[in-house]
Design a protein around this motif. Structure first.
Motif, short mmCIF file in Angstrom:
data_model
loop_
_atom_site.label_atom_id
_atom_site.label_comp_id
_atom_site.label_asym_id
_atom_site.label_seq_id
_atom_site.Cartn_x
_atom_site.Cartn_y
_atom_site.Cartn_z
N ALA A 6 0.84 -1.19 0.00
CA ALA A 6 0.00 0.00 0.00
C ALA A 6 0.87 1.24 0.00
CB ALA A 6 -0.90 0.00 1.23
N ARG A 7 0.34 2.28 -0.65
CA ARG A 7 1.04 3.56 -0.65
C ARG A 7 0.13 4.58 0.00
NH1 ARG A 7 5.38 3.74 -4.14
NH2 ARG A 7 5.67 1.84 -5.34
N ASP A 8 0.66 5.34 0.92
CA ASP A 8 -0.15 6.31 1.64
C ASP A 8 0.66 7.58 1.78
OD1 ASP A 8 -1.97 7.63 3.13
OD2 ASP A 8 -2.32 5.97 4.53
N GLU A 337 -4.86 12.73 1.26
CA GLU A 337 -4.24 11.42 1.49
C GLU A 337 -4.68 10.49 0.37
OE1 GLU A 337 -5.17 10.04 5.39
OE2 GLU A 337 -4.40 11.85 6.38
N SER A 339 -3.90 6.35 -1.25
CA SER A 339 -3.18 5.07 -1.18
C SER A 339 -3.78 4.10 -2.19
CB SER A 339 -3.25 4.47 0.23
OG SER A 339 -4.57 4.07 0.54
#
Length: 360
Positions: A6-8, A337, A339
């Motif tokens: 995951a990218r956050d 934000e 993700s």
């Protein structure tokens, strides 16, 4: 195969009064050229997204001419797309459905489904349900007869009604659940048990199981509506508009306004459009957040081919189709934000959040 990590990444938000001031002008231009066309607001938001994306590369005094040129190009692209669709319309075949059903046949099928559903309950479930619903016996009276409490009987009746609805729609459709997960998922929908829905991963199952996706519609309509959460099924272009409008309505209630409201709605349009372009369908969920502060969370899920190179897909200017919009990079720029979790062959989940408070 392990999922892509995951990218956050919290995104910086540059409030631009000059860009926000373009909105009235853009709406006038669009109205003059397309009138009340359903895509009018889409065109305005697509234009604003492109201007916002290019803002740091354009001199301040050139924003208005750039916006005017951009909106004209977006409108021209839409007309070309519509014209191409019209030229190929004759190749499509859409057989019509009968307009009138035989009332007696429908009533017979419904009665048979009810009987079948009742037959699938346990003897105790059926006896208590019929005593309460048909004979009108109070829960306290039933509790006295069974050595229980009125609260326990009421809870049991609630579970029984939920199960009866599931068995009824199964019998009416004449289908059996294709997997062991189906009934538990359908039961959580029928009972509106959101905690259990999360535990059984109901959202993901509905995307993967066509039978449950179809049967879920009448079940979802019976549960209590949650005021701060909206789910939009995405299968075609009209659903993009529906998702954007749902996001705007919820955001307005939360207190969003101006550029923030437009950026949120545009980001929702982008992720919904990705589902339409690259997958057979999915869902966009919009949720009002109150903690740690007021905001809107958007979750877009699909069971498409997945994204093999997330870094590449998130590069500014990267696009795998030539339609309107800037896709994932544009959405990420517009939200606070962002993700992604994606697994090739298993689908993609995009989670985005926008906070109403200004960041210090």
């Amino acid at each position: 195969m392990s999922p892509t990590p995951a990218r956050d990444e919290p995104q910086s938000r540059a409030e631009s009064a000059e860009v926000a001031a373009l909105l009235p002008m853009l709406r006038r231009i669009v109205a003059a050229r397309v009138g009340s066309h359903p895509a009018a607001e889409d065109i305005v938001q697509e234009t604003l997204l492109r201007v916002l994306t290019a803002e740091d590369r354009i001199q301040s005094g050139m924003l208005e001419p750039y916006a005017i040129t951009t909106v004209r190009n977006v409108i021209a692209t839409m007309w070309r797309t519509n014209d191409r669709h019209a030229r190929n319309q004759h190749r499509m075949h859409d057989p019509s459905e009968p307009e009138v059903a035989e009332d007696l046949l429908v009533a017979s099928e419904e009665q048979s489904a009810i009987s079948a559903a009742l037959g699938r309950l346990t003897d105790r479930e059926r006896e208590i349900l019929l005593a309460h619903e048909v004979s009108g016996q109070a829960t306290q009276s039933l509790a006295d007869e069974t050595g229980s409490t009125a609260g326990a009987i009421a809870a049991q009746l609630k579970r029984t009604r939920a199960r009866l609805r599931v068995e009824y729609v199964l019998a009416l459709e004449g289908v059996e659940p294709p997997t062991d997960r189906c009934r538990p998922v359908l039961l959580t929908l029928s009972s509106a048990d959101r905690r259990r829905q999360r535990e059984v991963d109901a959202d993901r199952h509905l995307l993967e199981c066509d039978v449950c996706a179809r049967l879920s519609q009448p079940l979802l309509g019976r549960g209590p509506a949650r005021q701060g959460e909206i789910h939009v099924s995405i299968t075609g272009d009209p659903d993009i508009v529906a998702a954007r409008q749902a996001a705007r309505e919820l955001a307005l209630r939360a207190g969003f306004a101006g550029t923030d409201l437009t950026m949120l709605a545009t980001a929702v349009s982008e992720v919904a459009r990705n589902i339409v372009r690259f997958t057979s369908g999915g869902e966009v969920s919009i949720e009002l957040l109150e903690r740690p502060r007021t905001g809107i969370r958007v979750v877009a899920r699909d069971t498409g081919p997945g994204i093999r190179d997330i870094d590449r897909a998130l590069e500014d200017g990267f696009s795998t189709y030539n339609g309107l919009g800037l896709g994932l990079p544009g959405s990420r720029r517009l939200m606070d934000e962002f993700s992604i979790v994606s697994e090739p062959g298993q689908g993609t989940t995009v989670t985005m959040t926008k906070w109403i408070e200004k960041k210090g």
